[in-house]
Design an enzyme around this catalytic site. Structure first.
Site, PDB file in Angstrom:
ATOM      1  CE  LYS A  14      -2.127  -0.802   3.979  1.00 13.37           C
ATOM      2  NZ  LYS A  14      -1.682  -2.166   4.214  1.00 13.37           N
ATOM      3  NE  ARG A  89      -4.982  -0.842   8.678  1.00 15.15           N
ATOM      4  CZ  ARG A  89      -3.795  -1.095   9.299  1.00 15.15           C
ATOM      5  NH1 ARG A  89      -3.790  -1.659  10.434  1.00 15.15           N
ATOM      6  NH2 ARG A  89      -2.760  -0.807   8.364  1.00 15.15           N
ATOM      7  NE  ARG A 123       6.341  -4.945   7.142  1.00 14.33           N
ATOM      8  CZ  ARG A 123       5.189  -4.612   7.167  1.00 14.33           C
ATOM      9  NH1 ARG A 123       4.756  -4.141   6.022  1.00 14.33           N
ATOM     10  NH2 ARG A 123       4.361  -4.478   8.154  1.00 14.33           N
ATOM     11  NE  ARG A 156       7.699  -1.091  10.199  1.00 11.83           N
ATOM     12  CZ  ARG A 156       7.080  -0.809   9.185  1.00 11.83           C
ATOM     13  NH1 ARG A 156       5.793  -1.157   8.571  1.00 11.83           N
ATOM     14  NH2 ARG A 156       7.312   0.316   8.318  1.00 11.83           N
ATOM     15  NE  ARG A 167      -1.324  -5.746  11.574  1.00 11.47           N
ATOM     16  CZ  ARG A 167      -1.604  -4.662  12.033  1.00 11.47           C
ATOM     17  NH1 ARG A 167      -1.799  -4.364  13.408  1.00 11.47           N
ATOM     18  NH2 ARG A 167      -2.179  -3.888  11.271  1.00 11.47           N
TER      19      ARG A 167
END
Length: 211
Positions: A14, A89, A123, A156, A167
């Site tokens: 995104k 969301r 990531r 993270r 999630r």
């Protein structure tokens, strides 16, 4: 003026796609996640709440998200339009937004769960300067070290198997259904996010009639 939302599961690209579109068409890129991460880095009261919530793999409360979006849009610095990344969301956030603002289109980045896991777990983030890396596509020259400031990179808090699984569950339960609501009121364009970055961007522009 062009006003868009970009929606997709964590790791679907995104931020990258919104940034490319914003640069090409002079749009303001509003990244809700970046705004919250700024609060974490500045050790604000909201930042402490965000840190605890992200570590648990949960979503930030609706009232905080809505306030962040409303305050940002009230700056009215988006002369040629905006693209909002990471919002809405769930149904409440969607209804809040549609009651207050009009948009020209919703970009939905579709990505299989297996590819989400592969991307997200690769990531890395520099906690000092905020630079993002992905060990699949954008490895730093020195393993584990930020090329900008030399600080050690970290994963993270929400980029773990456990947090990611939660999630994905929340996304399927709360975010996917809002696409049905948006389809009834707005134009929703679904793009295959498993393509290369350039291919995804080309698909987005074609579907929005920008190419």
């Amino acid at each position: 003026m062009r006003k868009y939302l970009i929606i997709g599961v964590q790791g679907s690209g995104k931020g990258t796609q919104a940034g490319l579109l914003a640069k090409a068409y002079d749009l303001v890129h509003i990244n809700v996640g970046d705004i919250f991460r700024w609060h974490v880095q500045q050790h604000t009261k909201l930042g402490a709440l965000v840190r605890r919530t992200m570590a648990a793999g949960e979503l930030i409360g609706d009232e905080h998200v809505e306030k962040i979006v409303r305050d940002r849009l009230e700056q009215h610095d988006w002369n040629y339009g905006f693209i909002i990344d990471g919002f809405p969301r769930n149904r409440r956030q969607t209804e809040f937004f549609l009651e207050s603002y009009d948009i020209d289109g919703v970009i939905h980045l579709d990505l299989p769960d297996e590819e989400v896991r592969r991307r997200v777990l690769a990531r890395r983030l520099c906690p000092n300067c905020g630079m993002d890396y992905n060990l699949i596509y954008d490895r730093p020259a020195e393993e584990g070290v930020c090329e900008v400031c030399g600080h050690d990179l970290v994963q993270r808090a929400d980029d773990t198997e456990e947090a990611l699984a939660e999630r994905l569950r929340i996304y399927d339960e709360k975010t996917n259904p809002i696409l049905d609501l948006l389809r009834r009121k707005e134009y929703v364009f679904t793009v295959d996010a498993a393509q290369s970055v350039d291919e995804v961007q080309t698909s987005i522009r074609e579907k929005l009639g920008l190419s």
